[in-house]
Design a protein around this motif. Structure first.
Motif, PDB file in Angstrom:
ATOM      1  N   ASN A  74       0.810  -1.226   0.000  1.00  0.00           N
ATOM      2  CA  ASN A  74       0.000   0.000   0.000  1.00  0.00           C
ATOM      3  C   ASN A  74       0.843   1.277   0.000  1.00  0.00           C
ATOM      4  O   ASN A  74       0.475   2.287   0.591  1.00  0.00           O
ATOM      5  CB  ASN A  74      -0.942   0.020   1.212  1.00  0.00           C
ATOM      6  CG  ASN A  74      -1.846  -1.201   1.239  1.00  0.00           C
ATOM      7  OD1 ASN A  74      -2.401  -1.592   0.217  1.00  0.00           O
ATOM      8  ND2 ASN A  74      -1.982  -1.818   2.399  1.00  0.00           N
ATOM      9  N   THR A  75       2.007   1.218  -0.657  1.00  0.00           N
ATOM     10  CA  THR A  75       2.865   2.397  -0.761  1.00  0.00           C
ATOM     11  C   THR A  75       2.616   3.082  -2.094  1.00  0.00           C
ATOM     12  O   THR A  75       2.787   2.479  -3.145  1.00  0.00           O
ATOM     13  CB  THR A  75       4.348   1.999  -0.650  1.00  0.00           C
ATOM     14  OG1 THR A  75       4.566   1.421   0.630  1.00  0.00           O
ATOM     15  CG2 THR A  75       5.240   3.223  -0.793  1.00  0.00           C
ATOM     16  N   GLY A  76       2.217   4.329  -2.042  1.00  0.00           N
ATOM     17  CA  GLY A  76       1.927   5.066  -3.266  1.00  0.00           C
ATOM     18  C   GLY A  76       3.087   5.946  -3.687  1.00  0.00           C
ATOM     19  O   GLY A  76       3.994   6.248  -2.902  1.00  0.00           O
ATOM     20  N   LEU A  77       3.071   6.341  -4.933  1.00  0.00           N
ATOM     21  CA  LEU A  77       4.097   7.230  -5.486  1.00  0.00           C
ATOM     22  C   LEU A  77       3.816   8.657  -5.033  1.00  0.00           C
ATOM     23  O   LEU A  77       2.712   9.169  -5.201  1.00  0.00           O
ATOM     24  CB  LEU A  77       4.071   7.134  -7.016  1.00  0.00           C
ATOM     25  CG  LEU A  77       5.189   7.837  -7.770  1.00  0.00           C
ATOM     26  CD1 LEU A  77       6.547   7.237  -7.420  1.00  0.00           C
ATOM     27  CD2 LEU A  77       4.959   7.719  -9.272  1.00  0.00           C
ATOM     28  N   THR A 173      -0.561   3.822  -5.749  1.00  0.00           N
ATOM     29  CA  THR A 173       0.081   2.511  -5.624  1.00  0.00           C
ATOM     30  C   THR A 173       0.293   1.887  -7.000  1.00  0.00           C
ATOM     31  O   THR A 173       1.360   1.336  -7.288  1.00  0.00           O
ATOM     32  CB  THR A 173      -0.768   1.572  -4.739  1.00  0.00           C
ATOM     33  OG1 THR A 173      -0.923   2.152  -3.451  1.00  0.00           O
ATOM     34  CG2 THR A 173      -0.125   0.209  -4.604  1.00  0.00           C
ATOM     35  N   ARG A 174      -0.722   1.966  -7.854  1.00  0.00           N
ATOM     36  CA  ARG A 174      -0.589   1.426  -9.216  1.00  0.00           C
ATOM     37  C   ARG A 174       0.509   2.164  -9.986  1.00  0.00           C
ATOM     38  O   ARG A 174       1.280   1.559 -10.735  1.00  0.00           O
ATOM     39  CB  ARG A 174      -1.925   1.539  -9.960  1.00  0.00           C
ATOM     40  CG  ARG A 174      -3.041   0.756  -9.308  1.00  0.00           C
ATOM     41  CD  ARG A 174      -4.209   0.444 -10.217  1.00  0.00           C
ATOM     42  NE  ARG A 174      -4.567   1.465 -11.150  1.00  0.00           N
ATOM     43  CZ  ARG A 174      -5.570   2.337 -10.998  1.00  0.00           C
ATOM     44  NH1 ARG A 174      -6.286   2.316  -9.871  1.00  0.00           N
ATOM     45  NH2 ARG A 174      -5.863   3.207 -11.937  1.00  0.00           N
ATOM     46  N   LEU A 175       0.595   3.469  -9.782  1.00  0.00           N
ATOM     47  CA  LEU A 175       1.600   4.268 -10.482  1.00  0.00           C
ATOM     48  C   LEU A 175       3.012   3.932  -9.985  1.00  0.00           C
ATOM     49  O   LEU A 175       3.964   3.905 -10.780  1.00  0.00           O
ATOM     50  CB  LEU A 175       1.309   5.759 -10.282  1.00  0.00           C
ATOM     51  CG  LEU A 175       1.799   6.706 -11.383  1.00  0.00           C
ATOM     52  CD1 LEU A 175       1.219   6.327 -12.735  1.00  0.00           C
ATOM     53  CD2 LEU A 175       1.451   8.141 -11.040  1.00  0.00           C
ATOM     54  N   ALA A 176       3.145   3.658  -8.676  1.00  0.00           N
ATOM     55  CA  ALA A 176       4.448   3.263  -8.129  1.00  0.00           C
ATOM     56  C   ALA A 176       4.914   1.960  -8.763  1.00  0.00           C
ATOM     57  O   ALA A 176       6.096   1.802  -9.112  1.00  0.00           O
ATOM     58  CB  ALA A 176       4.355   3.112  -6.615  1.00  0.00           C
ATOM     59  N   LEU A 177       3.997   1.020  -8.945  1.00  0.00           N
ATOM     60  CA  LEU A 177       4.344  -0.255  -9.581  1.00  0.00           C
ATOM     61  C   LEU A 177       4.675  -0.042 -11.051  1.00  0.00           C
ATOM     62  O   LEU A 177       5.628  -0.637 -11.580  1.00  0.00           O
ATOM     63  CB  LEU A 177       3.187  -1.246  -9.421  1.00  0.00           C
ATOM     64  CG  LEU A 177       3.374  -2.643 -10.019  1.00  0.00           C
ATOM     65  CD1 LEU A 177       4.673  -3.281  -9.557  1.00  0.00           C
ATOM     66  CD2 LEU A 177       2.192  -3.535  -9.660  1.00  0.00           C
ATOM     67  N   ALA A 178       3.922   0.825 -11.726  1.00  0.00           N
ATOM     68  CA  ALA A 178       4.201   1.126 -13.140  1.00  0.00           C
ATOM     69  C   ALA A 178       5.616   1.673 -13.305  1.00  0.00           C
ATOM     70  O   ALA A 178       6.360   1.269 -14.209  1.00  0.00           O
ATOM     71  CB  ALA A 178       3.177   2.125 -13.671  1.00  0.00           C
ATOM     72  N   LYS A 179       6.003   2.586 -12.427  1.00  0.00           N
ATOM     73  CA  LYS A 179       7.341   3.183 -12.526  1.00  0.00           C
ATOM     74  C   LYS A 179       8.427   2.138 -12.285  1.00  0.00           C
ATOM     75  O   LYS A 179       9.452   2.115 -12.984  1.00  0.00           O
ATOM     76  CB  LYS A 179       7.474   4.333 -11.522  1.00  0.00           C
ATOM     77  CG  LYS A 179       8.792   5.097 -11.666  1.00  0.00           C
ATOM     78  CD  LYS A 179       8.877   6.269 -10.703  1.00  0.00           C
ATOM     79  CE  LYS A 179      10.211   6.993 -10.873  1.00  0.00           C
ATOM     80  NZ  LYS A 179      10.363   8.109  -9.906  1.00  0.00           N
ATOM     81  N   LEU A 180       8.200   1.257 -11.301  1.00  0.00           N
ATOM     82  CA  LEU A 180       9.178   0.199 -11.029  1.00  0.00           C
ATOM     83  C   LEU A 180       9.374  -0.715 -12.241  1.00  0.00           C
ATOM     84  O   LEU A 180      10.495  -1.107 -12.567  1.00  0.00           O
ATOM     85  CB  LEU A 180       8.723  -0.640  -9.839  1.00  0.00           C
ATOM     86  CG  LEU A 180       9.078  -0.143  -8.436  1.00  0.00           C
ATOM     87  CD1 LEU A 180       8.488  -1.068  -7.391  1.00  0.00           C
ATOM     88  CD2 LEU A 180      10.581  -0.059  -8.257  1.00  0.00           C
ATOM     89  N   LEU A 181       8.279  -1.054 -12.921  1.00  0.00           N
ATOM     90  CA  LEU A 181       8.383  -1.919 -14.097  1.00  0.00           C
ATOM     91  C   LEU A 181       9.177  -1.238 -15.198  1.00  0.00           C
ATOM     92  O   LEU A 181       9.978  -1.881 -15.898  1.00  0.00           O
ATOM     93  CB  LEU A 181       6.989  -2.291 -14.601  1.00  0.00           C
ATOM     94  CG  LEU A 181       6.138  -3.177 -13.684  1.00  0.00           C
ATOM     95  CD1 LEU A 181       4.755  -3.397 -14.286  1.00  0.00           C
ATOM     96  CD2 LEU A 181       6.815  -4.509 -13.431  1.00  0.00           C
TER      97      LEU A 181
END
Length: 650
Positions: A74-77, A173-181
């Motif tokens: 649950n960590t957001g960008l 949170t979705r954006l944080a995962l997008a950036k990591l990918l």
């Protein structure tokens, strides 16, 4: 090549041990799941791996220059940039290279430049090298890649200029995962990455991550996701780790097999110990057999004794039981439209739910699945249409927002106030079955974790004895063991269930039919989740064939995960497993028979009437040698077959 190793890692809290002697190896392109009950220490181990915490014992060793990306739960960008600007920042080195290429192009095109000079030739070489590097690093495709990933996470081009500060927690949170990918680190560590993702996004993420070039270490309660992604599983249980090859389903099978084998080996050794001890006790004081008894005692002393296998860890145990039966038709929904403020988001919705059915409602986030449940229960009106309960239907509701709990009550009173005539000891016993024991029942509801609140809601629901359960995301916050207990309780329930869930594994385990909600209305699929996916793919292929027949352009086929096993292959595997299992069992029985025969011969040879008869002793000795030889060969064959079975199951 090994990217990272955890070597004999431990975490202590004073005299208490969370875990110890944890070993974990991450290779290039590893796909690893870290599993265990809530509180086992999974997130703590991840924080050690990323360097946020130091282990109390052991060490974390990493490859020099390792690049690592980490997504916490649950960590957001957090950024003051727009969505697209933040994604572009990942490719800043490429953008600088692009700017340098443009500067060199200006210099090369200078009409006053001396094209024959050494400097000019060097300029051309630098330009060619930069062009090569730019192309190799996807310089011409990185913006397409950004758009693809953002689209996969449901960010449209209209969202690109939105400030990240204006987004919801789930969007961040979705954006944080997008950036990591997009960053493409050597090792990507994801702690519950599937939170806040709908089924469509989860399917996209699975397909995207399967082609990820780096290594993956994932903690997730989404078993369907783990089955699609991982090839190795590390389990933390009772403070120690165990390693399993294969995906999550293979891990479950292998764990049970290991447990069974551990008990068999333990019980076999205990029987052998008992036999040796009996022999020593009976024969040690007898002059004729004392040497053999002493030999047996030495054998006992040298024996590497197996530790008694641990039983299953403590889990919830409960069942739903309806107080009375409903009529055959439980619920009818006719031409319903759902939405807010008069704005329809899905219509028309039609369904007839009959007794003992388990219907799962699926659809993208925001389509109104939870709204449908609330409208059926009369908590929110339909924009149009009706919902009618059948005869003698008593609905019980599990609210994913947990509004049915009173934050200022403690756990005991949350239940007892609803059932004041039930003795306190019975209330405590029921709470104990949901893992609330001792002082846990005195905790205030507002101080409970999400998982504890979920268990408390299930406790309340089980106490109501309704015959129609309406469940809105019941697996949220539950660990995998608790989900499995809930699945069994649902399958054993003697009533009817309507549920919404994004947990595809859960749906596949319990649902007898699936209702898909879309803006254009509802579609019923009379099967489990795998059946639903297979029919969706079949429909997509028929539509593509129709378009082709009409001469229309066909969109590239989306990869749809059917989740459906090849039936013939599955049956052949089951046949081979049964064959190997039967062979192991037969050999084990033969070993036990030969071992008993050997013991019997040794007993006969120890008897005085035989001991003094040379001819009889010679005969018994020959039989003993033959039996011992057969026993050794059979034990070797049994061990080989057991290993073959273990390898087959892994």
């Amino acid at each position: 090549m090994i990217l990272l190793q955890a070597q004999h890692v431990a975490r202590h809290f004073g005299a208490d041990v969370l875990f110890e002697n944890i070993d974990l190896d991450i290779q290039e392109n590893s796909r690893i799941a870290l599993v265990g009950k809530n509180g086992a220490g999974k997130s703590t181990l991840l924080k050690m791996i990323i360097g946020e915490q130091a282990p109390d014992e052991g060490q974390i060793v990493t490859k020099k220059g390792l690049t690592l990306g980490y997504l916490a739960q649950n960590t957001g960008l957090e950024s003051d940039k727009t969505i697209y600007e933040e994604m572009l920042s990942v490719f800043e080195p490429l953008r600088q290279m692009e700017a340098q290429i443009h500067r060199l192009e200006v210099e090369i095109a200078d009409p006053n430049a001396d094209h024959t000079s050494a400097n000019y030739q060097q300029l051309l070489k630098r330009y060619d090298q930069l062009l090569h590097d730019f192309k190799e690093q996807n310089g011409y495709g990185y913006e397409t890649e950004i758009r693809s990933v953002l689209h996969g996470f449901h960010f449209s081009e209209e969202d690109y200029e939105r400030l990240i500060t204006s987004l919801s927690g789930g969007q961040k949170t979705r954006l944080a995962l997008a950036k990591l990918l997009l960053e493409k680190r050597d090792l990507l560590i994801l702690d519950e990455p599937t939170n806040h993702l709908d089924i469509e996004t989860l399917t996209w993420l699975e397909n995207y991550i399967q082609s990820y070039q780096g290594a993956l270490l994932i903690v997730s309660h989404d078993r369907y996701f783990l089955d699609k992604i991982v090839t190795e599983v590390y389990e933390i249980s009772r403070g120690h780790s165990s390693y399993y090859k294969g995906n999550y389903s293979n891990y479950i099978v292998e764990r049970e097999k290991r447990q069974e084998l551990a008990w068999k080996n333990y019980e076999k050794q205990q029987a052998e110990i008992q036999k040796l001890e009996d022999f020593v006790n009976k024969n040690l004081v007898r002059a004729s057999t004392t040497k053999r008894a002493q030999s047996k005692r030495k054998q006992l002393e040298k024996m590497d004794r197996l530790k008694r296998p641990d039983g299953a860890e403590k889990s919830m145990h409960f069942r739903f039981k309806a107080a009375e039966e409903s009529g055959n038709v439980v619920l009818t929904v006719n031409d319903a439209a759902i939405g807010y403020d008069g704005q329809i988001i899905a219509s028309p919705i039609n369904l007839e739910l009959r007794k003992h059915q388990i219907l799962a409602v699926v659809g993208p986030n925001g389509i109104g699945k939870s709204t449908l449940l609330k409208s059926i229960l009369g908590k929110q009106p339909f924009i149009k249409g009706t919902a009618t309960f059948g005869t003698n239907v008593h609905p019980g509701y599990y609210d994913q927002e947990q509004h049915n709990l009173h934050p200022k009550k403690n756990v005991l009173n949350e239940l007892w106030d609803d059932h004041p005539t039930t003795p306190e000891k019975d209330i405590r016993s029921i709470l104990g079955s949901f893992l609330f024991s001792g002082d846990d029942v005195k905790k205030m509801v507002h101080s409970l974790s999400g998982g504890e609140k979920a268990r408390l809601l299930l406790t309340k629901l089980a106490m109501q004895h309704d015959n129609f359960l309406v469940l809105d995301e019941p697996t949220n916050h539950l660990d995998i063991d608790s989900k499995e207990v809930l699945e069994q309780a649902i399958k054993d329930f003697d009533g009817t269930i309507l549920l919404v869930s994004h947990d595809r594994y859960f749906i596949n385990k319990v649902a007898t039919s699936v209702l898909e909600i879309a803006p254009t209305g509802s579609t019923l699929y009379l099967g489990d989740y795998d059946y639903y996916l297979a029919k969706k793919e079949e429909q997509a292929e028929l539509l593509a064939a129709k378009k082709q027949a009409n001469g229309q352009a066909i969109e590239p086929k989306k990869e749809v995960s059917t989740g459906k096993l090849n039936y013939a292959k599955s049956k052949e595997q089951q046949k081979q497993e049964r064959k190997l299992t039967r062979k192991v069992a037969e050999l084990e029985a033969k070993v036990e028979k030969l071992d008993a025969a050997k013991t019997e011969l040794e007993t006969q040879m120890a008897q005085p009437e035989n001991f003094n008869d040379l001819d009889k002793m010679a005969e018994l000795q020959q039989q003993l040698e033959e039996t011992s030889q057969q026993l050794a060969l059979t034990e070797e064959e049994w061990e080989n077959s057991s290993m073959e079975l273990e390898e087959f199951l892994s």
